[in-house]
Design a protein around this motif. Structure first.
Motif, short mmCIF file in Angstrom:
data_model
loop_
_atom_site.label_atom_id
_atom_site.label_comp_id
_atom_site.label_asym_id
_atom_site.label_seq_id
_atom_site.Cartn_x
_atom_site.Cartn_y
_atom_site.Cartn_z
N TYR A 150 -4.16 -8.37 5.16
CA TYR A 150 -2.81 -7.99 4.76
C TYR A 150 -1.83 -9.15 4.93
O TYR A 150 -1.05 -9.45 4.02
N SER B 3 -2.29 -11.71 2.38
CA SER B 3 -1.77 -11.28 1.07
C SER B 3 -0.26 -11.44 0.99
O SER B 3 0.30 -11.57 -0.11
N LYS C 262 -3.94 -4.05 2.01
CA LYS C 262 -2.67 -4.14 1.29
C LYS C 262 -1.73 -3.06 1.83
O LYS C 262 -2.15 -2.18 2.60
#
Length: 387
Positions: free
Chosen positions: A160, A163, A226
């Protein structure tokens, strides 16, 4: 300028705190929220549209504080912010409206009146919820904390953060950042009739009150590395007592020797966890995120051993918002902390806000420009070790 503005705020609150039912009665769009408080109701500013689904509620102590919460806007901890939001005006204009509604004259409000009202409000905050409810809330917080693992050991958190554009060694994340592989999402934040599975994993931050006591957990709901597919993915668990002045635990202040060979302390404040991590990577400065602009505005100073405030540096990293809320937040906080005796530095991104965005923050700067986009950098001998 600072003292005059604070004097106006103090005087208006002395008139309005405990009387917000009178103020809000002047706004017909708040009638449903008032009648059903503290339950969640349709947004009072968009009634009649699809976006008006239940997403607004007044706090339990709203008559005393005027506080409210909007799923999209976040917490509005006092009635001045609520009125400014309703009228889409500045807080100074909102205060003028409040005084007009109450039929008062702030010139007649004395310092004694202000002090008495502040003492009354402190009692209200201390009685935020019953002892039984406090215990229940703390038990919920402990249950999640005790079944979590360090975020440093959680591959999904690493995915995460990567990202989001962060680049550090995530095995070195602060121990206070945690991970839970199964948390229930509060479905009250969803549209009515949404029957999706409410279970997600989450990045967790430990929220402390102004005295450093663990009080709540900040959750960033995740799915497959995500953000979870929800309109609101960052939520604070209901705290058992007042969290004004509190923060998400991340770093301790760094202590270093100044040019005069005497010790100094340094820490940075900002809004969100990811922004704090970006600043750590870009500058090496230890950070203390505060969850939102509303809570950042109420941030407390720090006490670092025997180091005086006059030798304690607090760097404030504000978001750059079209509404100027982020900029105003750090400027107001800087004025207050400076008055308390701290050395304060304010940093706001120079980057332009994209045409399709409401703001930019220091994570955006880091993604676009890397460490070169930051105005300061600590020497490696005292910087936080993130790589």
């Amino acid at each position: 300028m600072y003292s005059a503005n604070q004097s106006k705020i103090s005087k208006v609150r002395a008139l309005a705190d405990g009387n917000w039912d009178r103020v809000f009665s002047a706004y017909s769009q708040l009638s449903t929220a008032v009648n059903k408080a503290p339950r969640q109701v349709p947004c009072p500013t968009t009634t009649g549209s699809k976006s008006s689904s239940t997403k607004f509620r007044l706090f339990k102590d709203w008559v005393q504080t005027g506080g409210a919460y909007h799923n999209d806007e976040g917490a509005m901890p006092d009635g001045i912010e609520v009125v400014a939001w309703l009228e889409r005006c500045s807080k100074s204009q909102a205060m003028d409206s409040i005084v007009s509604i109450l039929g008062g004259d702030i010139r007649s409000v004395t310092n004694t009146h202000i002090q008495q009202k502040q003492q009354q409000m402190q009692t209200v905050r201390e009685q935020y919820c019953s002892e039984e409810e406090k215990i229940e809330r703390m038990n919920r917080v402990r249950a999640i904390a005790q079944t979590s693992i360090p975020a440093a050991n959680a591959p999904e958190v690493h995915a995460y953060l990567k990202s989001r554009g962060l680049k550090g060694d995530f095995s070195k994340l602060p121990h206070s950042l945690r991970y839970h592989n199964r948390l229930r999402y509060p479905v009250s934040f969803r549209e009515e009739g949404d029957k999706r599975d409410p279970w997600y994993s989450a990045l967790i931050g430990t929220f402390k009150d102004k005295n450093g006591n663990n009080t709540s957990l900040h959750r960033t709901f995740l799915k497959n590395g995500k953000k979870a597919p929800e309109s609101k993915t960052k939520l604070l668990m209901s705290p058992p007592w007042d969290i004004r002045g509190g923060y998400i635990d991340m770093d301790k202040p760094v202590i270093f020797i100044g040019e005069d060979n005497e010790p100094m302390a340094l820490i940075g404040y900002c809004e969100g966890i990811e922004t704090a991590l970006a600043i750590r990577e870009g500058t090496g400065i230890p950070m203390r995120p505060h969850y939102s602009s509303s809570l950042l505005k109420l941030a407390s100073g720090i006490v670092v051993g025997d180091i005086p405030k006059s030798r304690t540096i607090i760097t404030l990293w504000g978001d750059k918002d079209r509404s100027e809320d982020g900029q105003n937040t750090v400027k107001e906080l800087a004025e207050r902390l400076s008055k308390e005796g701290y050395i304060v530095q304010v940093h706001i991104p120079e980057m332009d806000i994209p045409a399709n965005a409401k703001s930019v923050d220091w994570l955006d700067v880091y993604v676009q420009e890397g460490a070169d986009g930051f105005p300061v950098e600590l020497d490696e001998s005292v910087a936080v070790n993130v790589f």
